[in-house]
Enzyme design. Sequence first.
Site, mmCIF file in Angstrom:
data_model
loop_
_atom_site.group_PDB
_atom_site.id
_atom_site.type_symbol
_atom_site.label_atom_id
_atom_site.label_comp_id
_atom_site.label_asym_id
_atom_site.label_seq_id
_atom_site.Cartn_x
_atom_site.Cartn_y
_atom_site.Cartn_z
ATOM 1 N N ASP A 96 0.839 -1.197 0.000
ATOM 2 C CA ASP A 96 0.000 0.000 0.000
ATOM 3 C C ASP A 96 0.876 1.250 0.000
ATOM 4 O OD1 ASP A 96 -1.906 2.100 0.757
ATOM 5 O OD2 ASP A 96 -3.250 0.434 1.206
ATOM 6 N N SER A 147 -6.850 4.236 -1.229
ATOM 7 C CA SER A 147 -6.660 2.794 -1.096
ATOM 8 C C SER A 147 -7.957 2.001 -1.227
ATOM 9 C CB SER A 147 -6.017 2.476 0.261
ATOM 10 O OG SER A 147 -4.705 2.976 0.324
ATOM 11 N N HIS A 209 -10.314 -2.374 7.160
ATOM 12 C CA HIS A 209 -9.799 -1.138 6.576
ATOM 13 C C HIS A 209 -9.895 -1.197 5.053
ATOM 14 C CE1 HIS A 209 -6.634 2.152 6.176
ATOM 15 N NE2 HIS A 209 -7.545 2.657 6.990
ATOM 16 N N ASP A 375 2.230 2.363 3.609
ATOM 17 C CA ASP A 375 1.395 3.552 3.414
ATOM 18 C C ASP A 375 1.365 4.424 4.663
ATOM 19 O OD1 ASP A 375 -0.816 4.975 1.857
ATOM 20 O OD2 ASP A 375 -1.916 4.392 3.651
ATOM 21 N N HIS A 379 2.442 8.325 5.123
ATOM 22 C CA HIS A 379 1.482 9.338 5.574
ATOM 23 C C HIS A 379 2.081 10.236 6.651
ATOM 24 C CE1 HIS A 379 -2.238 8.785 3.427
ATOM 25 N NE2 HIS A 379 -2.238 7.482 3.631
#
Length: 471
Positions: A96, A147, A209, A375, A379
């Site tokens: 991701d 995502s 998620h 990911d 972030h």
Amino acid sequence: MKLLVVAACVAAVAVAVPLDSRVEDQDELEMHEMNAPTYQEVQQKMGLGDGASLSRSGKVLDSVFWKEIAQDILRTKLADPVYDHQAKNAVLFIGDGMSIATLAAARKRKGLLSGADVPEHTMLSWETFPYLGLSKTYNCDRWTADSASTATAYLTGAKGNFLTVGVDCSVLIWNCDAVNEASSPKSILRYGVEAGKWVGLVSTARITHASPAATFGHTAYRTWESDADFVAMEWMTGPVKDSCKNAMKDLSTQFVEREGIDINVAFGGGWGKFTPKEVEGGSRLDGRDLIQEWKDKQASLGRSYAYLTTKDELNSFDATSADYVLGLFSRSHMQYRAFQTPDDVNLTEMVKKALEILKRGPNGFVMFVEGAKIDHGHHYGNAYTAIDETIELEEVVQHVMDNTDESETLIVVSSDHSHTFGINGYPERGLDMFGPSSFLAGGMQKGGPPPKLPYPIMQYANGPGGTEDWA
């Protein structure tokens, strides 16, 4: 079976633009002459002053070196077996947020850790696959994808809208009335179930998620993972329709009541979304204990099942003792590998056990694996964690390659989107990759002298954390 790797990225890079692209060659030549002595000093410090190349063994990286590498690659490609029959098993890995720049950084990091002679030349496990390519990522309504919508695309074959999961472009964000059987394409895990295969999902995020949710869920808003999220997000969505709560339902409820119940292995985090708020760490407002409901439903279907919550339970679990196994190892997302304690479960352990279980499927298996923390690291503007998580995913891919039959297993490695993460300027190879460039790392570019101050080799275009309130 032929292996395939797809490195997907949304182009989001910081580009170094010359101060004046009209500079003539003579001006550039004078600039180089002006800075040449200092540049030569840098070369000398790096051991390059005598025309040698930067290798740990002192080997000269001359034309013979590079041609031998090229010939080795060609021989490998020509020797790759070709399989023209249908695969029995399929494994899809998603890093991701794993952009092209992330791959470049992970490649170097792996080489440094393994003591490679030329770290940058190190290959990640999937870079040895016979096929490489790029995929385009965009939504029906957004140029840059998130995502959830990308998971819909690669798991179902149909694009969706921004922040939606498991639904096609006819469903706009928060429009629960549009979520129905016709607008909810099946995921590859559902197709696997219908084909009589065992199926599994493994993620370092909550299993409800964005990415893992698309294996079983269909929702007009990715954040509705628990019934409490309907209330918590009303500041953004406004009052939530009854159709969202009662017909579409939250993703945790969907997992237990619908397609998720047929998943043989589901490993990840997020037990807080399944348990009532009366339980410490729980969040549900309806008082339901969906983990107990999952157990009860498996029992009512006459299935052998197990629920795992700790590292010891996972590692000691007998893969032949149950056909349906749910493992939730953290309240929310799982911990970065770099920060884990001895009690934390990692991606490697989850995938190893999942593979042991799924290989028992008499008709083959389908497995989805997400390295979600790549990911998360990006972030937060933390390149170290993002790169370390990429290396763990790379190691897991190698494990699956080593423990499956290539002639009957299709393995795909991809990404879903990129980040603003970039490798900047012209940093010398011998510098600390997590540190600053030298003052000459600007590369003697046209339009002016090198920068007077160093800057990080790896940068984020949105700054630390991406918000102004981060000091």
